[in-house]
Scaffold this active site. Structure first.
Site, mmCIF file in Angstrom:
data_model
loop_
_atom_site.group_PDB
_atom_site.id
_atom_site.type_symbol
_atom_site.label_atom_id
_atom_site.label_comp_id
_atom_site.label_asym_id
_atom_site.label_seq_id
_atom_site.Cartn_x
_atom_site.Cartn_y
_atom_site.Cartn_z
ATOM 1 N N ARG A 78 0.842 -1.195 0.000
ATOM 2 C CA ARG A 78 0.000 0.000 0.000
ATOM 3 C C ARG A 78 0.881 1.250 0.000
ATOM 4 N NH1 ARG A 78 -1.902 0.820 4.317
ATOM 5 N NH2 ARG A 78 -1.152 -0.962 5.501
ATOM 6 N N TYR A 220 -1.359 -3.433 -7.059
ATOM 7 C CA TYR A 220 -1.132 -4.213 -5.846
ATOM 8 C C TYR A 220 -2.323 -4.228 -4.884
ATOM 9 C CZ TYR A 220 0.772 -6.372 -1.874
ATOM 10 O OH TYR A 220 0.946 -7.257 -0.850
ATOM 11 N N GLY A 222 -4.162 -3.911 -1.665
ATOM 12 C CA GLY A 222 -4.988 -2.874 -1.063
ATOM 13 C C GLY A 222 -5.139 -1.620 -1.914
ATOM 14 N N LYS A 229 -9.653 -2.501 1.356
ATOM 15 C CA LYS A 229 -9.396 -1.377 2.253
ATOM 16 C C LYS A 229 -10.175 -0.125 1.848
ATOM 17 C CE LYS A 229 -7.128 -3.838 4.907
ATOM 18 N NZ LYS A 229 -5.771 -4.292 4.992
ATOM 19 N N HIS A 249 -10.580 -2.765 11.209
ATOM 20 C CA HIS A 249 -9.476 -3.603 10.713
ATOM 21 C C HIS A 249 -9.267 -4.740 11.715
ATOM 22 C CE1 HIS A 249 -5.014 -3.602 9.162
ATOM 23 N NE2 HIS A 249 -5.750 -4.441 8.482
ATOM 24 N N SER A 271 -1.366 -3.716 10.140
ATOM 25 C CA SER A 271 -0.987 -4.566 9.018
ATOM 26 C C SER A 271 0.279 -5.359 9.345
ATOM 27 C CB SER A 271 -0.746 -3.704 7.779
ATOM 28 O OG SER A 271 -1.914 -2.956 7.514
ATOM 29 N N CYS A 273 0.741 -7.615 11.615
ATOM 30 C CA CYS A 273 0.987 -7.751 13.054
ATOM 31 C C CYS A 273 0.231 -8.913 13.672
ATOM 32 C CB CYS A 273 0.667 -6.448 13.771
ATOM 33 S SG CYS A 273 1.845 -5.146 13.395
ATOM 34 N N GLY A 274 -0.263 -9.845 12.856
ATOM 35 C CA GLY A 274 -0.716 -11.097 13.446
ATOM 36 C C GLY A 274 -2.210 -11.403 13.410
ATOM 37 N N LYS A 275 -3.000 -10.661 12.650
ATOM 38 C CA LYS A 275 -4.441 -10.964 12.601
ATOM 39 C C LYS A 275 -4.707 -12.331 11.972
ATOM 40 C CE LYS A 275 -5.613 -7.217 10.387
ATOM 41 N NZ LYS A 275 -4.242 -6.682 10.393
ATOM 42 N N THR A 276 -4.110 -12.580 10.796
ATOM 43 C CA THR A 276 -4.374 -13.845 10.110
ATOM 44 C C THR A 276 -3.961 -15.018 10.994
ATOM 45 O OG1 THR A 276 -4.016 -12.744 8.005
ATOM 46 C CG2 THR A 276 -3.932 -15.150 7.992
ATOM 47 N N ASP A 296 -9.270 -10.014 8.511
ATOM 48 C CA ASP A 296 -8.785 -8.651 8.220
ATOM 49 C C ASP A 296 -9.807 -7.550 8.506
ATOM 50 O OD1 ASP A 296 -6.464 -7.178 7.268
ATOM 51 O OD2 ASP A 296 -7.622 -6.691 5.475
ATOM 52 N N SER A 387 5.084 -10.178 0.637
ATOM 53 C CA SER A 387 4.500 -11.088 -0.357
ATOM 54 C C SER A 387 3.256 -11.737 0.249
ATOM 55 C CB SER A 387 5.524 -12.138 -0.772
ATOM 56 O OG SER A 387 6.062 -12.784 0.358
ATOM 57 N N ARG A 388 2.315 -12.097 -0.609
ATOM 58 C CA ARG A 388 0.982 -12.489 -0.113
ATOM 59 C C ARG A 388 0.426 -13.705 -0.839
ATOM 60 N NH1 ARG A 388 -1.596 -8.888 3.948
ATOM 61 N NH2 ARG A 388 0.016 -7.325 4.241
HETATM 62 P P1 GTP Z 1 -2.462 -7.717 7.226
HETATM 63 O O1 GTP Z 1 -2.956 -8.782 6.319
HETATM 64 O O2 GTP Z 1 -1.339 -6.910 6.656
HETATM 65 O O3 GTP Z 1 -3.540 -6.836 7.763
HETATM 66 O O4 GTP Z 1 -1.713 -8.441 8.445
HETATM 67 P P2 GTP Z 1 -2.086 -9.454 9.616
HETATM 68 O O5 GTP Z 1 -2.349 -8.673 10.858
HETATM 69 O O6 GTP Z 1 -3.124 -10.436 9.202
HETATM 70 O O7 GTP Z 1 -0.690 -10.162 9.837
HETATM 71 P P3 GTP Z 1 -0.259 -11.699 9.840
HETATM 72 O O8 GTP Z 1 -1.127 -12.524 10.758
HETATM 73 O O9 GTP Z 1 -0.165 -12.161 8.461
HETATM 74 O O10 GTP Z 1 1.184 -11.628 10.512
HETATM 75 C C1 GTP Z 1 2.242 -10.982 9.955
HETATM 76 C C2 GTP Z 1 3.557 -11.403 10.552
HETATM 77 O O11 GTP Z 1 3.533 -11.451 11.974
HETATM 78 C C3 GTP Z 1 3.977 -12.785 10.065
HETATM 79 O O12 GTP Z 1 5.310 -12.728 9.627
HETATM 80 C C4 GTP Z 1 3.854 -13.636 11.291
HETATM 81 O O13 GTP Z 1 4.780 -14.689 11.286
HETATM 82 C C5 GTP Z 1 4.063 -12.662 12.450
HETATM 83 N N1 GTP Z 1 3.302 -13.081 13.650
HETATM 84 C C6 GTP Z 1 1.972 -13.355 13.712
HETATM 85 N N2 GTP Z 1 1.617 -13.760 14.949
HETATM 86 C C7 GTP Z 1 2.749 -13.726 15.700
HETATM 87 C C8 GTP Z 1 3.033 -14.023 17.075
HETATM 88 O O14 GTP Z 1 2.176 -14.405 17.868
HETATM 89 N N3 GTP Z 1 4.332 -13.848 17.492
HETATM 90 C C9 GTP Z 1 5.309 -13.420 16.636
HETATM 91 N N4 GTP Z 1 6.538 -13.274 17.116
HETATM 92 N N5 GTP Z 1 5.071 -13.150 15.328
HETATM 93 C C10 GTP Z 1 3.818 -13.287 14.869
HETATM 94 C C1 SPV Z 2 -2.943 -4.575 5.000
HETATM 95 O O1 SPV Z 2 -1.993 -3.920 4.537
HETATM 96 O O2 SPV Z 2 -3.470 -4.307 6.107
HETATM 97 C C2 SPV Z 2 -3.486 -5.740 4.243
HETATM 98 C C3 SPV Z 2 -2.988 -5.967 2.896
HETATM 99 O O3 SPV Z 2 -4.344 -6.439 4.756
HETATM 100 S S1 SPV Z 2 -3.708 -4.893 1.726
HETATM 101 O O4 SPV Z 2 -4.861 -5.575 1.113
HETATM 102 O O5 SPV Z 2 -2.710 -4.627 0.704
HETATM 103 O O6 SPV Z 2 -4.182 -3.702 2.349
HETATM 104 MN MN MN Z 3 -5.021 -5.635 6.723
#
Ligand code: GTP
Ligand code: SPV
Ligand code: MN
Length: 606
Positions: A78, A220, A222, A229, A249, A271, A273-276, A296, A387-388
């Site tokens: 983004r 790309y 978002g 978004k 979010h 973004s 920071c661990g939601k997925t 998300d 990368s996604r």
């Molecule tokens: P967006 O899709 O960008 O909104 O992100 P998201 O919040 O869904 O992030 P996602 O869960 O994909 O996590 C992103 C990164 O954080 C990855 O590299 C994970 O390995 C790392 N991560 C997630 N959960 C943890 C955790 O509990 N501890 C640590 N140390 N890293 C974590």
């Molecule tokens: C984020 O950046 O919070 C995402 C990926 O979930 S994107 O769809 O590019 O916004």
């Molecule tokens: Mn997101």
């Protein structure tokens, strides 16, 4: 839902037909296509992307019907500096958004859009965010000149003829968000296309009053999949303010206790920071189960019973690839291994699979996201940190049945969280909605690769919505305060603040994270049930070391204490940053939040 349906060459909806004709006249594509959502259409478009070199088809025996794509190195995330909220008045965009006068922006962008689809096909994608069966379905129509966007949109949103049929049935009563997207890469007669067309000049623009989106120059995620978004957060947050609900979010998960009690939890982390990961958590503690509803975005409305109900408006996962593996996120692995997925900016292995940093079975050789030879000794990343994978949510083996319920699920707890090396303890319970709103409004996190710019810089990211609030963030805080004031406090979700990312002196994570985060979820539930102990600190209630279930966890007492510690000196140092943050909002800062800050200062002895 099956979306197979015969192709439509236009629409009976006069307003929509007019808009499509206007855009075609401005952008001059070679052809206009209405996206049906059929299986044949998917095959045709993915074949076209393979022929263009944008996609590489993956090994059918490993990941059927799946594709690898590599973007231009300039178009990987983004672009927050190029994202605008064009409200009529600048004050309504607030101090955290870029703003330009809507008419001025439209003049400028009409200039860019002029002839911008020449040599390309213009696709019209009717879509709905959330359920088609919702009381007021949240329609959108995206126009794009990118096949990559069409294919990705079909994974991420409910798209196609079924949606258009419903828009036509409703006629003038159908409200839809027009969302215009162009790569900004017209082709001269006979000009050979590049693998990833885009433009150096980018604009991601929301017109919140008109509920309209204009995007230019990027292919790309978002920036280009406008249902995500741009619509479901920026435009929807403005709708939600006007209509008394929340567009956030947040992930949504279902937690089942050993006693078979069911709880629904929403969590907002910035973004990457661990939601997925939390959404698909595989608990390490016996007897607890997690099912997924969303990873998300959450739309939350009060039900007739006074509880806050959440719906995931999306249809797929657009997840961060690096770090995803059988240990950290086994359910994501199962989901993508079923195929029907698009992988962008990861490495391509010699046997036609994908690989990224953190995945098991590191290959001896691969082609990096930059298209270069890669080996473990290359000294370079094989995959871009942002990368996604883009994969259908219905393939998720732990998808909760309630995903298909247009009423959504009643939320018991909301977690806010960010990436902080210091200061912020593993989990803190707020006293009440207002205190929780203060925690959200002052949320801070280190920047990640999900947006262009420096990584690792601590910034305030209120409710993990800094890049996504479609209006004045001060008014957004007031909206949160107001919702709490008008609600039955006993039915509101309890708010907690978590930090999985605190470090020890050697820079290692203090908390093992991932599946072990189930221990924190358990404490959250037990707090709400009145079963777990806590210590009161100036910032809220944190677990006593005994109240957190650490059975079987490889962690010393000192490490646990460090993860839970509230150091008054660190928090005193935080105060000037919060004051500076709040000062940005002037009169739009709710007095209730100033009172919360004053209370915190007093408790810290300031
Ligand atoms: P967006 O899709 O960008 O909104 O992100 P998201 O919040 O869904 O992030 P996602 O869960 O994909 O996590 C992103 C990164 O954080 C990855 O590299 C994970 O390995 C790392 N991560 C997630 N959960 C943890 C955790 O509990 N501890 C640590 N140390 N890293 C974590
Ligand atoms: C984020 O950046 O919070 C995402 C990926 O979930 S994107 O769809 O590019 O916004
Ligand atoms: Mn997101």
């Amino acid at each position: 839902m099956t979306l197979d349906a015969p192709e439509k060459s236009g629409t009976t909806h006069a307003g929509l037909a007019r808009w499509v004709a206007e855009v075609a006249a401005l952008t001059t594509p070679d052809e206009v296509r209405w996206v049906t959502g059929s299986a044949d259409e998917w095959t045709e478009l993915t074949d076209k992307l393979v022929a263009a070199g944008t996609f590489t088809r993956l090994n059918e025996d490993i990941k059927p019907n799946s594709f690898h794509a590599a973007s231009s190195p300039e178009d990987v995330a983004r672009v927050e500096e190029r994202t605008f909220i064009c409200s009529r008045e600048e004050k309504d965009a607030g101090p955290t958004n870029n703003w330009m006068d809507p008419e001025q922006m439209k003049d400028l962008m009409r200039g860019l859009y002029q002839g911008c689809m020449k040599g390309r096909t213009m696709y019209v994608i009717p879509f709905v965010m959330g359920h088609l069966e919702a009381d007021s379905p949240m329609f959108g129509v995206e126009i794009t000149d990118s096949e990559y966007v069409v294919v990705s949109m079909r994974v991420m949103a409910r798209c196609g003829t079924k949606i258009l049929d419903r828009i036509e049935e409703l006629g003038d009563a159908a409200k839809y968000v027009p969302a215009l997207h162009s790569l900004g890469a017209p082709l001269a007669d006979g000009e050979q296309d590049v693998k990833w067309p885009c433009n150096e000049e980018k604009y991601i623009v929301q017109f919140p009053e008109e509920r309209t989106i204009w995007s230019y120059g990027s292919g790309y995620g978002g920036n280009a999949l406008l249902g995500k978004k741009c619509y479901s957060l920026r435009i929807a947050s403005a709708m939600a303010r006007d209509e008394g609900w929340l567009a956030e979010h947040m992930l949504i998960l279902k937690l089942i206790s050993p006693e078979q009690q069911v709880y629904y939890v929403a969590a907002a982390f910035p973004s990457a920071c661990g939601k997925t990961n939390l959404a698909m958590l595989k608990p390490t503690i016996p007897g607890w189960t997690v099912e997924t509803l969303g990873d998300d975005i959450a739309w939350m409305r009060f039900g007739k019973d006074g509880r806050l109900y959440a719906v995931n408006p999306e249809f797929g996962f657009f997840g961060v690839a690096p770090g995803t593996n059988e240990h950290t996120n086994p359910h994501a692995m199962t989901t993508i291994n079923k195929g029907n997925s698009v992988f962008t900016n990861v490495a391509l292995t010699d046997d036609g699979d994908v690989w990224w940093e953190g995945l098991e079975n590191e290959p001896a050789h691969a082609t990096s996201w930059k298209g270069e030879d890669w080996t473990p000794d290359s000294g370079e990343l094989s995959s871009h940190p942002n990368s996604r994978y883009c994969t259908p949510i219905e393939q998720c083996d732990i998808l909760a049945d309630e995903y298909n319920d247009p009423q959504g699920v009643p939320i018991s707890a909301i977690l806010f969280g960010g990436r902080r090396k210091t200061t912020v303890p593993l989990v803190t319970e707020s006293r009440d909605w207002l205190h929780g709103t203060f925690m959200g409004a002052t949320l801070s996190s280190e920047t990640t690769a999900a947006a262009k710019g420096e990584v690792g810089v601590v910034r305030r990211d209120p409710m993990a919505m800094l890049p996504f609030i479609g209006y004045n963030a001060g008014d957004y805080f007031q909206h949160w305060v107001n919702l709490g004031k008008d609600a039955d406090a006993t039915k509101l979700p309890k708010i907690f603040y978590v930090n999985w990312f605190r470090r020890d002196q050697d820079g290692g994570f203090l908390w093992p994270g991932f599946g072990e985060n189930s221990r924190v979820l358990k404490w959250v539930i037990e707090r709400m049930e009145g079963k777990a102990a806590a210590v009161e600190t100036p910032i809220g209630h944190v677990p006593t070391p005994e109240s957190l279930d650490v059975e079987g966890l490889d962690m010393t007492a000192a490490e646990l204490e460090a993860a839970l510690a509230v150091d008054p000196e660190e928090w005193k140092a935080e105060i000037p940053q919060i004051e500076e943050w709040f000062a940005k909002f002037g009169e739009t800062l709710p007095t209730q939040l100033q009172i919360e800050l004053d209370g915190l200062k007093a408790r810290l002895g300031l």
